[in-house]
Enzyme design. Structure first.
Site, mmCIF file in Angstrom:
data_model
loop_
_atom_site.group_PDB
_atom_site.id
_atom_site.type_symbol
_atom_site.label_atom_id
_atom_site.label_comp_id
_atom_site.label_asym_id
_atom_site.label_seq_id
_atom_site.Cartn_x
_atom_site.Cartn_y
_atom_site.Cartn_z
ATOM 1 N N GLN A 142 0.844 -1.186 0.000
ATOM 2 C CA GLN A 142 0.000 0.000 0.000
ATOM 3 C C GLN A 142 0.883 1.240 0.000
ATOM 4 O O GLN A 142 1.732 1.412 0.882
ATOM 5 C CB GLN A 142 -0.936 0.053 1.211
ATOM 6 C CG GLN A 142 -1.963 1.180 1.043
ATOM 7 C CD GLN A 142 -2.753 1.480 2.290
ATOM 8 O OE1 GLN A 142 -2.191 1.884 3.296
ATOM 9 N NE2 GLN A 142 -4.063 1.296 2.218
ATOM 10 N N TYR A 153 -5.781 10.866 4.069
ATOM 11 C CA TYR A 153 -4.431 11.108 3.558
ATOM 12 C C TYR A 153 -4.498 11.863 2.225
ATOM 13 O O TYR A 153 -5.557 12.321 1.812
ATOM 14 C CB TYR A 153 -3.657 9.799 3.492
ATOM 15 C CG TYR A 153 -3.534 9.173 4.867
ATOM 16 C CD1 TYR A 153 -2.948 9.883 5.913
ATOM 17 C CD2 TYR A 153 -4.066 7.921 5.145
ATOM 18 C CE1 TYR A 153 -2.864 9.347 7.193
ATOM 19 C CE2 TYR A 153 -3.991 7.370 6.422
ATOM 20 C CZ TYR A 153 -3.398 8.092 7.439
ATOM 21 O OH TYR A 153 -3.328 7.577 8.714
ATOM 22 N N ARG A 162 -7.784 2.170 -2.665
ATOM 23 C CA ARG A 162 -8.649 2.095 -1.488
ATOM 24 C C ARG A 162 -9.298 3.452 -1.229
ATOM 25 O O ARG A 162 -8.615 4.485 -1.257
ATOM 26 C CB ARG A 162 -7.861 1.674 -0.250
ATOM 27 C CG ARG A 162 -8.784 1.295 0.924
ATOM 28 C CD ARG A 162 -8.007 0.874 2.150
ATOM 29 N NE ARG A 162 -8.808 -0.011 2.997
ATOM 30 C CZ ARG A 162 -8.714 -0.067 4.310
ATOM 31 N NH1 ARG A 162 -7.869 0.718 4.953
ATOM 32 N NH2 ARG A 162 -9.453 -0.917 5.007
ATOM 33 N N ARG A 222 -8.187 -6.037 12.360
ATOM 34 C CA ARG A 222 -7.818 -6.573 13.675
ATOM 35 C C ARG A 222 -7.904 -8.102 13.721
ATOM 36 O O ARG A 222 -7.124 -8.736 14.444
ATOM 37 C CB ARG A 222 -8.715 -5.977 14.754
ATOM 38 C CG ARG A 222 -8.471 -4.497 15.011
ATOM 39 C CD ARG A 222 -9.207 -4.017 16.247
ATOM 40 N NE ARG A 222 -9.057 -2.592 16.441
ATOM 41 C CZ ARG A 222 -9.426 -1.944 17.528
ATOM 42 N NH1 ARG A 222 -9.999 -2.603 18.532
ATOM 43 N NH2 ARG A 222 -9.254 -0.637 17.630
#
Length: 358
Positions: A98, A179, A226, A316
């Site tokens: 990524q 971002y 993404r 997670r």
């Protein structure tokens, strides 16, 4: 939940299952942005994923937003990543890097020249940076010139080439979570009056240019993007989310990239709209309602059954369960992730989560 275990072609890969490991920042790289031997062990432990997407990796010095995060802009960084991709492939896995330029989510202490971070507009995030010496407010970024924008596009393309040289199977562009790419999309963080701001078509331009440049550099079959529609992370806001992402998907569709990765924020109707508009593979990090805390295997199977996604990503669950497919087949139990060890540190909370057969 047999839907989770059907094979799936993605780009030039054949995924053995539809369980994707979502990207997760772990902040365990050296200060020079080189990953460690522990990183290779960590990802190799999770090679039974249909696809691993690495932690966010900066494409340039100015793209760094956190301490101890890895890069793909130097020879040493590329060489260090080769040990990771080699370990994953030796274990039978597949891994995309990524690429994450954090834009205004940065700080002068991270950069050798002490200059401010860059952003589409001179608007601070309102968030803070963790450092070993304490928390620091994100400063007001310098508004990017058109030359800065062109340079950032080149940096993404160069980092993508470096990723392929490092042995990755492809790259995912981080257009989510507040971002740089997301900062251009959101009208709360992008108040430009030139061709990169204002209208929806102008605000999606940077995302499209980056995706196109990377697709041309390494082949569209090696590229994913993404997004996180409606996500206010790092202070980014969108007043026109449905129109914004519908336009973005329409502009990206002709590029023929390997996949679109959607992180849901409870906007399930928008997910249905994007699924209908996207002609290629769609990976979903499923959060069907605003109060969904964590994505579960049940959420993923439900999304696959409804046809909302071709594969599903978890964070997670993969962090704490290196043998996640085996645990899902067995109906659990699942290790609980320890938030105290998410960022920084050593092997504890990183490579020492036990497998069922341990």
């Amino acid at each position: 939940m047999k839907e989770l275990f059907e094979p799936l072609p993605v780009g030039k890969l054949e995924l053995p299952n539809r369980l994707v490991m979502a990207p997760m920042t772990r902040s365990r790289a050296f200060e020079d942005g080189e990953v460690t031997g522990l990183t290779a062990e960590y990802y190799a432990q999770r090679a039974t994923a249909g696809l691993i997407i690495s932690e966010g990796t900066q494409p340039s010095v100015r793209g760094q937003g956190y301490v101890w995060t890895p890069g793909l802009h130097s020879g040493g960084q590329v060489e260090a990543w080769r040990a990771v991709t080699g370990a994953v492939h030796a274990a039978g896995g597949r891994i995309f890097a990524q690429l994450m330029h954090t834009g205004r989510v940065g700080h002068p202490v991270l950069y050798p020249d002490g200059a401010p971070p860059l952003g589409p507009s001179a608007i601070a995030s309102g968030e803070q940076l963790f450092t070993p010496e304490g928390m620091l407010d994100h400063p007001e970024p310098r508004e990017m010139t058109t030359d800065d924008i062109a340079q950032a596009v080149r940096e993404f393309a160069d980092a993508a080439r470096n990723a392929m040289d490092a042995g990755f199977d492809g790259v995912e562009l981080h257009g989510a979570n507040g971002y740089l790419i997301h900062q251009f999309l959101g009208d709360g963080s992008n108040t430009r009056t030139d061709g990169y701001g204002g209208t929806v078509q102008n605000r999606i331009r940077f995302a499209v240019e980056v995706t196109q440049a990377v697709a041309e550099a390494i082949g569209p079959e090696h590229v994913g993007l993404r997004v996180s529609p409606g996500n206010n992370a790092n202070g980014v806001t969108e007043s026109d989310t449905p129109a914004l992402y519908t336009a973005l998907v329409a502009a990206l569709a002709p590029l023929g990239i390997a996949y679109l990765h959607v992180m849901e924020t409870g906007l399930r109707d928008l997910t249905r709209t994007l699924r209908a508009a996207w002609p290629g593979t769609l990976i979903l990090n499923p959060h069907p309602t605003p109060d969904t805390d964590q994505a579960t295997p049940e959420h993923g199977a439900e999304a696959l059954r409804e046809g909302l996604a071709d594969a599903v990503s978890f964070a997670r669950l993969w962090l704490a369960n290196p043998d996640l497919p085996e645990r899902i087949r067995a109906g659990g139990p699942y290790n609980e992730a320890d938030p105290a060890s998410f960022y920084g540190g050593d092997h504890r909370g990183y490579t020492d989560y036990p497998a069922l057969t341990a």
